[in-house]
Design an enzyme around this catalytic site. Structure first.
Site, PDB file in Angstrom:
ATOM      1  N   CYS B  99       5.060  10.382  -4.362  1.00  0.00           N
ATOM      2  CA  CYS B  99       5.427   9.280  -5.264  1.00  0.00           C
ATOM      3  C   CYS B  99       5.874   9.782  -6.647  1.00  0.00           C
ATOM      4  CB  CYS B  99       4.252   8.297  -5.364  1.00  0.00           C
ATOM      5  SG  CYS B  99       4.750   6.666  -5.927  1.00  0.00           S
ATOM      6  N   ARG B 133       9.391  -3.987  -6.615  1.00  0.00           N
ATOM      7  CA  ARG B 133       8.651  -2.870  -6.026  1.00  0.00           C
ATOM      8  C   ARG B 133       8.836  -2.885  -4.521  1.00  0.00           C
ATOM      9  NH1 ARG B 133       5.395  -0.397  -9.687  1.00  0.00           N
ATOM     10  NH2 ARG B 133       4.237   0.823  -8.177  1.00  0.00           N
ATOM     11  N   HIS B 198       1.753   6.846   0.528  1.00  0.00           N
ATOM     12  CA  HIS B 198       0.328   6.923   0.259  1.00  0.00           C
ATOM     13  C   HIS B 198      -0.379   6.615   1.569  1.00  0.00           C
ATOM     14  CE1 HIS B 198       1.065   6.983  -4.038  1.00  0.00           C
ATOM     15  NE2 HIS B 198       1.866   5.949  -3.908  1.00  0.00           N
TER      16      HIS B 198
END
Lengths: 470, 247
Positions: B99, B133, B198
């Site tokens: 990320c 997002r 993640h």
């Protein structure tokens, strides 16, 4: 016209609550509110302006339900009529539903106070409608990040909403720098509560700490000691930001069998002894938040302490059941800090061996991202795994939970994956250990509780309460 | 492996105090456990702001993501170490960047308002800020060390990353990936793996972990990695794949 809409909204909401309960589809805590708001968007502001003495809003990551219930308990015991969104329905629809359910068109049911627990993300929307006299902020930890973005953004959301308010007074946790900063950054009148240094504090920070840096100048905060997570006595070497001197401070906390005790010092130099029938440091914080709030509302200090002693944990939050003479504990888990507290209590449980069930769902209300399980210190359980006969992993993400425990160092022979709640509950109850502990995320808690109450009796004797985390 | 020598790997965990979002520390846990289960010792070196580090001595470097403020603190510190990190990467030290760490290895991050935040410029990639997002579960088809598998994870990023002359880590089967447009996820360069996943990535996808361990071991000894029982990992993987891609 407005009145007609309010009338229709109220009737519709009440009818829906009645129907939902009649059909056994839940408690009607959200849908009726959402429909009522569609019919009359001004519902919340109209109805909340009828509350005579004021609306109290409790927000923050953990402890909302408990703190709010404690405040309501004290105010009610003091003779006030209190409206509360008791079921933990803390988004805007839940708040609307609480007002629509409790109030009627003719305003013949007058309330002195409304105590509302409000989700951080829903806070700006709710607060601008209810115009609270008092906002209580418990703490900020990571929670359901996929919904809110990052913690910084959540705090900014709350801060910006507070800046829009006038005359609102804040009750803030002095020991959490993320909360305490809001006193200065919003300019609102603030009352601080906290816990003084005691034998149980640590000098070293934990891994899951949120805030290391000063919110005003960015320097790394220096800590004299920690209570838990980022709560403690901090000061910034770069500017004058430091832990505010609490107006209400708990000193020398002590744990009894099923209660927590401390002395409370408050500003005027007076002190009372406080005893709450709950367990754990974070519940002491909740009690102090509630106590500080009611003092702010001019409650008599001695009386408020006495009323708090009569508080009982909310239904569905850390309850004790009895299964064939053995205790079963049911606990909600929803973020790393709360889960760590639950694990801590589980490890401390006195006596013989344990069976453990962990149910993890990933619906919206649980948080769709389950990465946070890796911020929980399951390694502590690995250190005492001989005492735990079996870990039954359940829920939509049962396999992922087992995976997490495997990498925490728990032997795979102790891990059982059983996605189905019925099977999982029956397996963990049949495990034969002296005590059973069930930890579940939000949407897993309700089905598990229902199944469990089919097997086991609810035990109302407050013998050894585990923490209820919310 | 020569008799009597216990193999030992040095793991470098960059900014654990700052970059501790979304359970990314699980990547370190997985790497460590999968070494220990094979009787490979590990030493974890935590590098925080102001600490010095010898990247060349490391066998694995992990760089995670953080919230915006903490990320900028970290970027300033890492900029001073960029030369040494680049040298280590060119020398073949295995790196996992997730990320924010992934974005930082590139040329720049361009915010929505047009400001350019320079990256370390080690990898040929850049990132543009996005209005929304990109959030959700992801499945990515990946080929590493001759094994092809579909990995799973959870993405949550607003940056849209585009690769220059770099291979992606894999092809998006479900989810958004690097930018939600070109169907690519992550990046690879030498022994560097970059990803938005993640979850965390390594415990959920043990063959990626083993690839990184094998890269490190190969640089020191010629020993094959002992296979492990990954049935829990595989069942977690297949539950998510079934949900995302159907049976």
């Amino acid at each position: 016209m407005k009145k007609a809409r309010l009338f229709i909204a109220l009737i519709t909401a009440k009818l829906l609550v009645f129907l939902i309960r009649l059909l056994g589809r839940g408690k009607g805590t959200s849908l009726p509110g959402s429909i009522a708001l569609k019919i009359y968007p001004g519902l919340i502001s109209d109805l909340s302006s009828r509350v005579r003495k004021g609306v109290i809003v409790v927000t923050g990551t953990n402890g909302k339900t408990t703190t709010n219930n404690m405040i309501a308990r004290i105010l009610e015991a003091g003779g006030g009529r209190v409206l509360i969104n008791r079921e933990g329905a803390n988004l805007i629809n839940g708040v609307a539903a609480a007002f629509a359910r409790e109030m009627n068109f003719l305003n013949s049911r007058a309330f002195d106070y409304a105590c509302l627990e409000v989700d951080e993300a829903a806070f700006p929307g709710v607060a601008s409608r209810v115009r609270p006299c008092c906002v209580v902020i418990t703490n900020f930890f990571r929670d359901q990040l996929d919904r809110y973005g990052e913690l910084d953004r959540t705090i900014a959301l709350v801060r910006n909403a507070l800046k829009e308010m006038e005359g609102t007074r804040l009750v803030l946790n002095a020991d959490d720098p993320l909360v305490a900063q809001l006193g200065r950054s919003t300019g609102l009148q603030s009352v601080f509560y906290g816990v003084a240094e005691h034998g149980g504090v640590t000098r070293q920070g934990a891994a899951a700490r949120e805030a290391k840096f000063c919110p005003f100048c960015g320097h790394e905060l220096a800590y004299r000691y920690y209570q838990y997570s980022q709560l403690g006595s901090y000061s910034c070497p770069g500017c004058d930001f430091s832990r505010p001197d609490p107006d209400v401070e708990g000193t020398s906390p002590r744990r009894g069998g099923s209660f927590t005790q401390c002395r409370v010092r408050f500003r005027q130099g007076s002190a009372v002894s406080l005893e709450v029938p709950v367990y754990g440091m974070y519940n002491l914080y909740n009690a102090l938040a509630a106590y500080a709030t009611t003092l702010l509302l001019d409650m008599d200090p001695q009386k408020a302490a006495g009323f708090l002693k009569g508080y009982r944990p909310a239904t569905g939050r850390m309850e004790r059941f009895d299964y064939r003479g053995k205790p079963v504990y049911l606990n909600l888990v929803k973020n790393p800090t709360g889960f760590n507290e639950g694990i801590g209590a589980l490890v401390e449980m006195s006596g013989a061996d344990l069976n453990v069930m962990i149910a993890i769902n990933d619906n919206d209300a649980d948080g769709r991202d389950i990465s946070w399980l890796w911020d929980v210190d399951f390694e502590i359980l690995a250190d005492c795994q001989e005492r735990i006969r079996e870990f039954v992993c359940s829920g939509y993400r049962a396999e992922e939970m087992a995976l997490r425990l495997k990498y925490a160092g728990i032997l795979t022979s102790r891990l059982v994956v059983e996605g189905d709640f019925n099977e999982a509950v029956s397996r963990v109850l049949g495990g034969g250990a002296g005590k059973t502990c069930i930890l579940a995320t939000y949407t897993a808690l309700w089905p598990v509780e229902r199944i469990l109450s089919g097997y086991a009796k609810r035990d109302h004797t407050p013998a050894e309460h585990l923490p209820h985390v919310s | 492996m020569p008799r009597g020598i216990t193999p030992r790997l040095n793991i470098c965990h960059m900014y654990p105090d700052l970059l501790n979002l979304y359970g990314d520390r699980g990547n370190i846990m997985a790497y460590r456990m999968r070494c220990l289960w094979r009787e490979i010792e590990v030493a974890i070196h935590q590098v925080n702001i102001g600490d010095s580090v010898d990247f060349d001595r490391m066998d694995f470097i992990f760089l995670g993501g953080g919230s915006d403020r903490e990320q900028s603190l970290m970027a300033a510190d890492l900029a001073e170490k960029a030369g040494a990190l680049e040298q280590a990467i060119e020398g073949g030290v295995p790196v996992l960047a997730i990320c924010g760490g992934y974005q930082l290895l590139g040329k720049y991050y361009k915010t929505l308002t047009g400001d350019i935040i320079p990256g370390l410029g080690i990898l040929d990639l850049y990132t543009d800020g996005g209005e929304t997002r990109l959030i959700g579960n992801v499945a990515v088809e990946v080929e590493l060390g001759g094994i092809r598998q579909t990995i799973t994870g959870f993405e949550n990023h607003s940056g849209r990353t585009c690769l220059g002359k770099l291979d992606p880590l894999g092809k998006v089967m479900a989810g958004h990936g690097n930018n939600g447009r070109d169907g690519m996820e992550g990046a690879r360069y030498k022994n560097v793996i970059c990803s938005y996943l993640h979850g965390p990535l390594l415990p959920k996808n043990p063959f990626v972990t083993d690839y990184l361990i094998a890269c490190a071991v190969k640089r020191k000894w010629s020993i094959p990695l002992k296979p492990l029982d990954d049935s829990i990992e595989m069942s977690a993987n297949s539950v998510m794949l079934k949900r995302l891609l159907g049976p």
